[in-house]
Design a protein around this motif. Sequence first.
Motif, PDB file in Angstrom:
ATOM      1  N   VAL A  13      -4.016   5.862   1.821  1.00 64.33           N
ATOM      2  CA  VAL A  13      -2.645   6.279   3.190  1.00 64.33           C
ATOM      3  C   VAL A  13      -3.097   5.560   4.252  1.00 64.33           C
ATOM      4  O   VAL A  13      -4.066   5.432   4.641  1.00 64.33           O
ATOM      5  CB  VAL A  13      -3.195   7.989   3.579  1.00 64.33           C
ATOM      6  CG1 VAL A  13      -2.126   8.283   4.430  1.00 64.33           C
ATOM      7  CG2 VAL A  13      -2.588   8.916   1.717  1.00 64.33           C
ATOM      8  N   GLU A  42      -0.969  -1.255  -4.077  1.00 63.75           N
ATOM      9  CA  GLU A  42      -1.973  -0.053  -4.503  1.00 63.75           C
ATOM     10  C   GLU A  42      -1.514   1.238  -4.051  1.00 63.75           C
ATOM     11  O   GLU A  42      -1.307   1.504  -2.975  1.00 63.75           O
ATOM     12  CB  GLU A  42      -3.042  -0.491  -4.319  1.00 63.75           C
ATOM     13  CG  GLU A  42      -4.616   0.342  -3.479  1.00 63.75           C
ATOM     14  CD  GLU A  42      -5.356  -0.381  -2.909  1.00 63.75           C
ATOM     15  OE1 GLU A  42      -5.587  -1.725  -2.668  1.00 63.75           O
ATOM     16  OE2 GLU A  42      -6.522   0.183  -2.066  1.00 63.75           O
ATOM     17  N   THR A  43      -1.626   2.289  -5.289  1.00 68.16           N
ATOM     18  CA  THR A  43      -0.730   3.468  -4.622  1.00 68.16           C
ATOM     19  C   THR A  43      -2.128   4.315  -4.237  1.00 68.16           C
ATOM     20  O   THR A  43      -3.319   4.302  -4.286  1.00 68.16           O
ATOM     21  CB  THR A  43      -0.672   4.193  -6.225  1.00 68.16           C
ATOM     22  OG1 THR A  43      -1.410   4.103  -7.081  1.00 68.16           O
ATOM     23  CG2 THR A  43       0.322   3.615  -7.102  1.00 68.16           C
ATOM     24  N   ASP A  44      -1.617   5.686  -4.342  1.00 69.64           N
ATOM     25  CA  ASP A  44      -3.065   6.410  -3.575  1.00 69.64           C
ATOM     26  C   ASP A  44      -3.755   5.396  -2.595  1.00 69.64           C
ATOM     27  O   ASP A  44      -5.245   5.864  -2.398  1.00 69.64           O
ATOM     28  CB  ASP A  44      -4.015   6.625  -4.566  1.00 69.64           C
ATOM     29  CG  ASP A  44      -3.566   7.330  -5.908  1.00 69.64           C
ATOM     30  OD1 ASP A  44      -2.664   7.695  -5.506  1.00 69.64           O
ATOM     31  OD2 ASP A  44      -3.930   7.577  -6.527  1.00 69.64           O
ATOM     32  N   PHE A  56       0.483  -1.392  -0.080  1.00 70.90           N
ATOM     33  CA  PHE A  56       0.085   0.080   0.182  1.00 70.90           C
ATOM     34  C   PHE A  56       0.805   1.336  -0.242  1.00 70.90           C
ATOM     35  O   PHE A  56       1.653   1.419   0.843  1.00 70.90           O
ATOM     36  CB  PHE A  56      -0.677   0.400   0.840  1.00 70.90           C
ATOM     37  CG  PHE A  56      -1.908  -0.934   0.921  1.00 70.90           C
ATOM     38  CD1 PHE A  56      -3.735  -1.133   0.731  1.00 70.90           C
ATOM     39  CD2 PHE A  56      -1.900  -2.877   1.770  1.00 70.90           C
ATOM     40  CE1 PHE A  56      -4.072  -1.974   0.488  1.00 70.90           C
ATOM     41  CE2 PHE A  56      -2.328  -3.295   1.896  1.00 70.90           C
ATOM     42  CZ  PHE A  56      -3.506  -2.679   1.695  1.00 70.90           C
ATOM     43  N   ALA A  87       1.353   5.667  -0.623  1.00 73.20           N
ATOM     44  CA  ALA A  87       0.436   6.030  -0.210  1.00 73.20           C
ATOM     45  C   ALA A  87       0.382   7.332  -1.730  1.00 73.20           C
ATOM     46  O   ALA A  87      -0.560   8.479  -1.895  1.00 73.20           O
ATOM     47  CB  ALA A  87       0.481   7.771   1.195  1.00 73.20           C
ATOM     48  N   LEU A  88       1.491   7.805  -2.339  1.00 77.58           N
ATOM     49  CA  LEU A  88       1.611   9.089  -3.137  1.00 77.58           C
ATOM     50  C   LEU A  88       0.556   7.619  -4.227  1.00 77.58           C
ATOM     51  O   LEU A  88       0.849   6.934  -4.019  1.00 77.58           O
ATOM     52  CB  LEU A  88       3.195   8.643  -2.842  1.00 77.58           C
ATOM     53  CG  LEU A  88       4.122   9.399  -1.856  1.00 77.58           C
ATOM     54  CD1 LEU A  88       5.685  10.171  -1.910  1.00 77.58           C
ATOM     55  CD2 LEU A  88       2.758  11.285  -2.380  1.00 77.58           C
ATOM     56  N   HIS A  89       1.027   8.592  -5.207  1.00 79.20           N
ATOM     57  CA  HIS A  89       0.156   8.157  -6.611  1.00 79.20           C
ATOM     58  C   HIS A  89       1.161   7.516  -6.987  1.00 79.20           C
ATOM     59  O   HIS A  89       1.652   6.833  -8.219  1.00 79.20           O
ATOM     60  CB  HIS A  89       0.008   9.433  -7.871  1.00 79.20           C
ATOM     61  CG  HIS A  89       1.243  10.442  -8.476  1.00 79.20           C
ATOM     62  ND1 HIS A  89       0.756  11.978  -7.416  1.00 79.20           N
ATOM     63  CD2 HIS A  89       2.055  10.805  -8.852  1.00 79.20           C
ATOM     64  CE1 HIS A  89       2.139  12.227  -7.435  1.00 79.20           C
ATOM     65  NE2 HIS A  89       2.186  11.621  -8.607  1.00 79.20           N
ATOM     66  N   ARG A 119      -5.248   6.016   7.160  1.00 79.67           N
ATOM     67  CA  ARG A 119      -5.921   7.076   6.492  1.00 79.67           C
ATOM     68  C   ARG A 119      -7.296   6.529   5.836  1.00 79.67           C
ATOM     69  O   ARG A 119      -7.949   6.341   5.708  1.00 79.67           O
ATOM     70  CB  ARG A 119      -5.938   8.540   5.834  1.00 79.67           C
ATOM     71  CG  ARG A 119      -4.894   9.900   6.912  1.00 79.67           C
ATOM     72  CD  ARG A 119      -6.218  10.199   7.859  1.00 79.67           C
ATOM     73  NE  ARG A 119      -5.831  11.639   8.717  1.00 79.67           N
ATOM     74  CZ  ARG A 119      -5.159  11.284  10.012  1.00 79.67           C
ATOM     75  NH1 ARG A 119      -5.569  10.329  10.071  1.00 79.67           N
ATOM     76  NH2 ARG A 119      -5.055  12.107  10.502  1.00 79.67           N
ATOM     77  N   THR A 120      -6.523   6.542   4.592  1.00 79.91           N
ATOM     78  CA  THR A 120      -7.673   5.793   3.660  1.00 79.91           C
ATOM     79  C   THR A 120      -8.267   4.266   4.478  1.00 79.91           C
ATOM     80  O   THR A 120      -9.344   3.533   4.438  1.00 79.91           O
ATOM     81  CB  THR A 120      -6.802   4.940   2.559  1.00 79.91           C
ATOM     82  OG1 THR A 120      -6.571   6.875   2.046  1.00 79.91           O
ATOM     83  CG2 THR A 120      -7.906   4.920   0.951  1.00 79.91           C
TER      84      THR A 120
END
Lengths: 294, 463
Positions: free
Chosen positions: B212, B208-210, B168, B170-172, B215-216
């Motif tokens: 966090v 899996e990008t994007d 996982f 956090a960035l794109h 948070r996500t």
Amino acid sequence: MYKILQKRELAPNIWMMEIEAPRVARSARPGQFVIVRASENGERIPLTISDYDAERGTVSIVIQTIGVSTRKLCTLNEGELLPDFVGPLGRPSEFIHDDPATLCSRKILFVAGGVGTAPVYPQVKWLHEHGVQADVIVGAKNKEMLIMQEQMKAVAGNLYVATDDGSAGFKGMVPDLIKELIDHQGKQYDLVVAIGPMIMMKFVAATTKAYGIRTIVSLNTLMVDGTGMCGACRVTVGGKTVFTCVDGPEFDGHQVDFDEAMRRQGMYRTLEQRAIKIAEERAAGHVCKIGLDK
Amino acid sequence: MANKIGRVPVREQDPKVRATNFEEVCYGYNEQEARLEASRCLHCRKPRCVEQCPVSVKIPLFIAEVAEGDFARAAAIIAEDSSLPSICGRVCPQENQCEGACILGIKGEPVAIGKLERFVGDWSIRNGNQSVEKAPSNGHKVAIIGSGPSGLACASDLAKMGYQVKIFEALHKAGGVLEYGIPEFRLPKAAIVAKEVENVRRLGVEIETDTVVGRTVTIDSLMDDEGYEAVFVGSGAGLPRFMGIPGENLNGVVSANEFLTRANLMKAYDDEYDTPIYVGSKVVVVGGGNVAMDAVRTAKRLGAEAVIVYRRSETELPARAEEGHHAKEEGIEFRMLTNPVEVLGDEKGWVRGIRCIKMELGEPDESGRRSPVEVKGSEFDMECDVVIMALGTSPNPLIATTTPGLETTRRGCIVANDEGQTTREGVFAGGDAVTGAATVILAMGAGRKAAQAIDEYIKSKQA
């Protein structure tokens, strides 16, 4: 990739997009935001969440087209895909941690300025669902620039409108309407939440300070990653440097150094204005021959 | 004897030219040069270089294959221990690790192990990577947080053991510090980082990008709702430090993280990308580590006059020797034994200069380095319009604060033992999130150790 399910123009240059983003929808809480990229070469744009639906797996955002990136974002249409949609970022509003008894006894006033109406809505909606009827002031330049009025009416206690030109509701600025409500209409509040342009939040905070009402503001600072890594979003709150993305975006409005925050917001303004000019010239078919667009 | 020849020099871009572009500084060895350099290795019976390598690459073995010209075999040997040879060959501080221990270095110059590793990595990227042996799927799921060096290393080892691994990010974009931190001129993104990340994907690792974590999703939701039996936290260094001096929030003061992220991840130096970067005409970078060197050399390439301000002397510079050397060649000014005391602003709140004080070296501190002491009354002002703070980072609180039972140190680093086990069952951690800012290879080493520990943990649960 994240699909744009719906796109609507709410007011001139203000758009609503509903995005398919199940993970974000499931975790979103009032007060949080997202970061969006409109294209592979695009900026990471922090945007407020205007609504979310965990069951449908959707998140709505409201965008005002002010720079090259927001304009690019708004050229995308229903059915098209956003390369990136990250969130929810920031901490949720503090009131969601209140125990139900305290929450119900609270007298909350929201003050929304312009496109700031969008992030206010999920907060008021959440309170409504938890049995709290919060009052809401929506301020805008004129009647045409008011957004989300019907939705807001459905979840707010009293909805007040203020416009600069008096084309709808109270004629004047939102701080004057706050004074009017408290001084002449016998209203009492123990919490004010103000979201809108920095300058509006600054004046709202100054007004409520005189009444001694705790005031929360939501800062829309510059940001790159939105996860605490870059520090572009740092602001001074109560004399201490904090990061809007991980410590905020909501802070005690009476502690925020708004003048510094506004100055820092403008750090890339010259570069951005240049970028807008270049984009406009290019769109008009002008090819720069002396390299000014480099 | 092969060791009679000196270390084969590596070809580099001319300093004057490269200070104006983002192309890679070092060209690396060609086949001939690599084979010649490889022939210098003495093949010690007890190879000290391997002991000094945080991931224990079988250095003499792969070098022997290079000398023979069997580059595919060399690549396969490295791949047993490292998935990122093209990256490590470029960014490891070899002088303190493998090359620092090389027996040839006692009287002369050590074997250029880093350059050889890079050669082999690049060769296999160019020639299509060899397939690595992979155990059949064992059906167990492991989540990795962060696609930087520790996460990639942990993920590849687990995938090779047959685990179903998902990273996982956090960035794109995947890569962590390799993407946002280290500049293109030192570590090409599309040609190298993307390729080595692709190799990890080829092992069956999903990224899996994007997303966090904290948070996500949370560690709890990954374990309880998504069926991950173990989690490795390789979330990296985190929040940039500032000095706490007056004027640090003026317009024009940025963290090295911000400056480099704009340049590297967001490609702000390229007109085709939308993210702006503010460079000004004179940039002062505060700090002496690799990140400071990366920031100052990036500023130079973007057209600014660029200066390093560092509070200790040159011998204490924590940056890799090569980075300091390259920076100087490119015309970077070094102001040693100098420490900022205030950032000076104009009436509109923009940086106009920096006030510094001269330092001298006193007694050694706990790090063993002589600690700098202010020289009273030696303050002086330097003009500049951008100040970049490269002072290291403090851990990101997102994961620690959203994971009950995960303890952190007083400084906010995740508490983990040598095997990466944290205070929370099933949760392992490594890299900068545990140690604070360190190197790519140490993070990879921690990721590998944790992979071993995760394997043992999951097996012990079944027993």
